[in-house]
Design a protein around this motif. Structure first.
Motif, short mmCIF file in Angstrom:
data_model
loop_
_atom_site.label_atom_id
_atom_site.label_comp_id
_atom_site.label_asym_id
_atom_site.label_seq_id
_atom_site.Cartn_x
_atom_site.Cartn_y
_atom_site.Cartn_z
N GLN A 4 65.58 55.46 25.50
CA GLN A 4 64.88 55.41 26.76
C GLN A 4 65.66 56.22 27.89
OE1 GLN A 4 61.95 54.60 27.47
NE2 GLN A 4 61.75 53.02 25.62
N HIS A 31 54.69 57.25 25.25
CA HIS A 31 55.27 56.83 25.07
C HIS A 31 56.39 56.81 23.71
CE1 HIS A 31 53.90 54.31 28.16
NE2 HIS A 31 52.94 54.52 27.29
N ARG A 33 58.86 55.70 21.49
CA ARG A 33 59.10 54.72 19.91
C ARG A 33 60.32 54.68 18.90
NH1 ARG A 33 54.57 51.43 18.81
NH2 ARG A 33 55.97 49.44 17.56
N GLU A 34 60.23 55.77 18.94
CA GLU A 34 61.74 55.70 17.86
C GLU A 34 62.41 56.97 17.72
OE1 GLU A 34 60.27 54.71 13.77
OE2 GLU A 34 62.13 53.66 13.26
N ALA A 42 56.75 59.59 19.20
CA ALA A 42 55.83 58.45 20.40
C ALA A 42 55.05 58.72 20.26
CB ALA A 42 56.24 60.04 22.01
N GLU A 43 54.16 57.72 21.23
CA GLU A 43 52.81 57.26 20.92
C GLU A 43 52.46 57.85 22.23
OE1 GLU A 43 52.75 53.03 18.64
OE2 GLU A 43 53.16 52.83 20.13
N ASN A 80 48.60 55.12 19.81
CA ASN A 80 48.48 54.18 19.42
C ASN A 80 47.22 53.31 20.13
OD1 ASN A 80 48.69 51.28 20.12
ND2 ASN A 80 50.57 51.29 20.74
N GLU A 84 48.66 47.63 17.10
CA GLU A 84 49.40 46.97 16.57
C GLU A 84 49.79 46.53 18.11
OE1 GLU A 84 52.85 49.39 15.44
OE2 GLU A 84 51.82 50.27 14.79
#
Ligand code: ADP
Ligand code: MG
Length: 432
Positions: A4, A31, A33-34, A42-43, A80, A84
């Motif tokens: 972040q 966004h 994500r990992e 990212a999504e 996305n 989920e």
């Protein structure tokens, strides 16, 4: 570095490199994500966002990531699609908004996908990203449908949320009534307490200064309170005539997204969907006939189908190509030539200028575009010659007319929004 924190740094670094619009619309929709090694997954919320993010902002983001993580760092974007997302409790009672105008009933294609996905995003996350959301497009292309779909969806999630959906015309009438009853405050409070305010057909505010002023304050109050505002219009803000600068700035401060005319593929898809809803057995050749001839709006497509259903019921027969051609003949006819006066009347009302001003020779800035457009439409939509058009516009030189047409053709090719305005005018001229 924590993901972040890294992302915040990257977003902060984008400011100087990309336009504010690209940052707000496309970068902000990503966004993280990992972070796996040097690869940041990212999504984004939709396929449109994916395409736009890849082309507009991903290169800059990648180069910033490399500055933090090393030369082989990369950004891996994916959509996305909601699979989920944790299931949400939704409310299943009858919705207070116009039935049928839901996201589920909206058929998505190239011409409306951006608007659809933006509307969904707003419904899923009100007042977080796109505020206001400004939807525009020609008549009958689905603006009211999408705006109402947002109301349905937000209501289903949280029926207690205060949702106000009204047209700019209702806004005007309600306010006038409130003033007459000496209760403008009640009206103001009702709107300013809303969690979601949707105002349809805001082009109706054109030239109405008092209403613009009132709406400006409503807008500001809601926006400051971080409430979602959705606006729909048949024009983008900058083409709405006589709209105060400060209100236009507000309208333009979020995401502006258009709905264009459906292409053949989408027209076929919409017909198939509507036929199912109407329980109409629609043969492929009939669908193709309608989709290839009825091109200007979804509303007209629906009209054509309804006509067929009614005709089949009355004649108690099944639908085939011959019968469809016969029933739809009035809709499928070739364009009828119109008169110069009809063009002038239409353009004057569209641009909110008087017909007298339109045809006089006064040199006033605000009359230039309407005049050029009127000359262009007169040439394309009537049988008038250059000389006749020149005469019809206060006895100008026919080279003035030729120049005007050239200017309009140039803008039509270069500016999709302007092209849309012309298309709408052309189809309005046919029904004038
Ligand atoms: P606008 O407000 O842009 O003039 P509407 O939202 O009233 O148009 O749409 C006109 C009609 O066409 C409505 O019945 C609407 O449900 C339908 N319509 C428009 N676009 C779509 C779409 N993509 N899928 C399904 N129906 C649509
Ligand atoms: Mg509408």
């Amino acid at each position: 570095m924590e993901i972040q924190t890294l992302w915040r740094e990257v977003m902060a670094g984008l400011g100087g490199k990309l336009s504010a619009n690209d940052v707000a619309c496309w970068a902000a929709a990503i966004h993280p994500r990992e972070l796996r090694g040097r690869s940041l997954a990212a999504e984004v919320p939709s396929r449109v966002h994916l395409e736009q993010a890849r082309s507009r902002v991903a290169p800059e983001i990648t180069s910033l990531l490399r500055a933090y993580l090393g030369p082989d760092a990369e950004l891996v974007l994916s959509v996305n699609d909601g699979r989920e997302r944790p299931p949400r409790a939704t409310f299943a009672g009858p919705s207070p908004f116009q039935g049928g105008y839901t996201f589920e009933q909206f058929v998505v294609g190239a011409s409306n996908s951006m608007a659809y996905h933006s509307a969904r995003e707003v419904a899923d996350h009100p007042a977080t990203r796109y505020n206001p959301l400004f939807l525009y497009g020609g008549v009958g292309l689905g603006k009211t449908h999408l705006a109402t779909a947002i109301a349905h969806a937000v209501w289903r999630e949280a029926p207690r949320r205060r949702i106000v959906l009204l047209s700019a015309e209702n806004f005007t009438n309600d306010l006038i009534r409130a003033f007459r009853g000496n209760a403008p405050e009640e009206f103001r409070t009702r709107l300013r307490r809303a969690d979601l305010l949707i105002v349809d057909d805001v082009q109706f505010f054109a030239g109405k200064e008092r209403m613009q002023e009132e709406f400006f304050h409503t807008f500001n109050a809601l926006h400051a309170a971080q409430k979602q505002i959705v606006l729909a219009s048949d024009q983008p803000p900058r083409n709405i005539p006589n709209l105060e600068e400060r209100l236009r700035n507000r309208f333009e401060s979020g995401l502006i997204t258009d709905i264009r005319r459906p292409d053949l593929t989408l027209r076929m898809a919409i017909l198939a969907r509507k036929a199912t809803t109407l329980r109409l057995e629609l043969p492929a050749d009939v669908a193709h006939l309608i989709a290839s001839k009825v091109v200007s709006s979804v509303r007209e497509l629906e009209g054509a189908l309804r006509r067929l259903v009614a005709a089949c019921e009355i004649d108690r027969r099944t639908l085939d190509l011959g019968f469809a051609t016969q029933i739809l003949r009035p809709l499928l006819r070739a364009p009828v030539p119109r008169t110069l006066e009809q063009v002038q009347r239409l353009v004057a009302s569209r641009f909110q200028v008087s017909e007298a001003d339109l045809v006089c020779r006064r040199r006033v800035g605000r009359l230039v575009v309407p005049r050029q457009v009127a000359m262009y439409l007169a040439r394309k939509g009537t049988s008038a010659t250059y000389a006749e058009i020149a005469a019809g516009f206060g006895g100008r030189n026919h080279s003035t007319v030729m120049h005007a047409i050239k200017v309009v053709e140039g803008r039509r090719a270069a500016e999709p929004e302007f092209a849309e305005v012309l298309e709408t005018l052309e189809s309005d001229l046919q029904t004038a």
